[in-house]
Write a protein that holds these residues in place. Structure first.
Motif, PDB file in Angstrom:
ATOM      1  N   SER A  98      10.644 -30.656 -47.536  1.00 44.84           N
ATOM      2  CA  SER A  98      11.585 -29.854 -48.331  1.00 44.84           C
ATOM      3  C   SER A  98      11.034 -29.463 -49.702  1.00 44.84           C
ATOM      4  O   SER A  98      11.119 -28.292 -50.079  1.00 44.84           O
ATOM      5  CB  SER A  98      12.910 -30.596 -48.501  1.00 44.84           C
ATOM      6  OG  SER A  98      13.560 -30.685 -47.273  1.00 44.84           O
ATOM      7  N   PRO A  99      10.467 -30.378 -50.501  1.00 39.72           N
ATOM      8  CA  PRO A  99       9.939 -29.943 -51.808  1.00 39.72           C
ATOM      9  C   PRO A  99       8.816 -28.923 -51.669  1.00 39.72           C
ATOM     10  O   PRO A  99       8.752 -27.959 -52.432  1.00 39.72           O
ATOM     11  CB  PRO A  99       9.425 -31.226 -52.448  1.00 39.72           C
ATOM     12  CG  PRO A  99      10.120 -32.328 -51.745  1.00 39.72           C
ATOM     13  CD  PRO A  99      10.411 -31.826 -50.362  1.00 39.72           C
ATOM     14  N   TYR A 102      10.418 -25.512 -50.768  1.00 40.99           N
ATOM     15  CA  TYR A 102      11.009 -24.805 -51.906  1.00 40.99           C
ATOM     16  C   TYR A 102       9.926 -24.275 -52.843  1.00 40.99           C
ATOM     17  O   TYR A 102      10.040 -23.168 -53.362  1.00 40.99           O
ATOM     18  CB  TYR A 102      11.977 -25.714 -52.655  1.00 40.99           C
ATOM     19  CG  TYR A 102      13.188 -26.066 -51.848  1.00 40.99           C
ATOM     20  CD1 TYR A 102      13.931 -25.084 -51.209  1.00 40.99           C
ATOM     21  CD2 TYR A 102      13.583 -27.381 -51.690  1.00 40.99           C
ATOM     22  CE1 TYR A 102      15.040 -25.409 -50.447  1.00 40.99           C
ATOM     23  CE2 TYR A 102      14.694 -27.714 -50.933  1.00 40.99           C
ATOM     24  CZ  TYR A 102      15.411 -26.722 -50.316  1.00 40.99           C
ATOM     25  OH  TYR A 102      16.502 -27.042 -49.572  1.00 40.99           O
ATOM     26  N   ILE A 105       8.469 -21.192 -51.249  1.00 41.21           N
ATOM     27  CA  ILE A 105       9.362 -20.035 -51.348  1.00 41.21           C
ATOM     28  C   ILE A 105       9.346 -19.457 -52.752  1.00 41.21           C
ATOM     29  O   ILE A 105       9.246 -18.233 -52.938  1.00 41.21           O
ATOM     30  CB  ILE A 105      10.796 -20.437 -50.926  1.00 41.21           C
ATOM     31  CG1 ILE A 105      10.847 -20.783 -49.439  1.00 41.21           C
ATOM     32  CG2 ILE A 105      11.796 -19.353 -51.257  1.00 41.21           C
ATOM     33  CD1 ILE A 105      10.466 -19.650 -48.520  1.00 41.21           C
ATOM     34  N   VAL A 106       9.426 -20.311 -53.784  1.00 40.34           N
ATOM     35  CA  VAL A 106       9.453 -19.818 -55.164  1.00 40.34           C
ATOM     36  C   VAL A 106       8.117 -19.165 -55.525  1.00 40.34           C
ATOM     37  O   VAL A 106       8.077 -18.031 -56.016  1.00 40.34           O
ATOM     38  CB  VAL A 106       9.798 -20.965 -56.137  1.00 40.34           C
ATOM     39  CG1 VAL A 106       9.573 -20.551 -57.573  1.00 40.34           C
ATOM     40  CG2 VAL A 106      11.236 -21.410 -55.937  1.00 40.34           C
TER      41      VAL A 106
END
Length: 144
Positions: A98-99, A102, A105-106
């Motif tokens: 998950s980290p 994200y 994506i950013v």
């Protein structure tokens, strides 16, 4: 002695069993019932747990496990794309955690937005070649 004879002849006390000797240490019944209920809960579990909540070994419901066993490898029209995507290793490196997902994506959004903007700037320059201020620099008159 007279009292003992009266009791033994026909009184209701004579028919009662003798009292039990008291134990010096008793186990609490609550503890035993909790132990029993814990054993029953463990026995009633449908599938063995393979990890805690959210861990990679946390089991899914039975219908999801059956669904996951149905593989469409080689049957799908986009099989070529899935094979190519899996060969890149992007999922294992960036998308599995998950980290990292994200962050991907950013950062990917920032890089993608920058290049999207630069692409349209180049297209605009190509279409309007010679009509923009940057293409027509000011020419100073010759000095006398």
């Amino acid at each position: 002695l007279a009292q003992v004879r009266r009791q033994s002849i026909g009184s209701p006390r004579a028919q009662r069993p003798p009292p039990r000797p008291r134990r010096l240490h008793r186990r609490p019944r609550r503890r035993m019932s909790l132990l029993r209920s814990g054993v029953l809960r463990a026995a009633a579990r449908s599938t063995p747990r393979r990890g805690g909540f959210g861990s990679p070994r946390d089991h899914e419901p039975a219908w999801i496990e059956r669904w996951n066993k149905n593989h469409r490898a080689g049957k799908d029209n986009l099989d070529w794309f899935f094979r190519a995507f899996n060969a890149t290793g992007i999922y294992e490196v960036f998308l599995k955690s998950s980290p990292r997902f994200y962050g991907f994506i950013v950062c990917g959004g920032m890089v993608g937005t920058y290049y999207w903007s630069r692409t349209w700037d180049h297209i605009w320059n190509y279409i309007n070649q010679g009509k923009l201020y940057a293409h027509n620099p000011y020419v100073y008159p010759p000095a006398d």
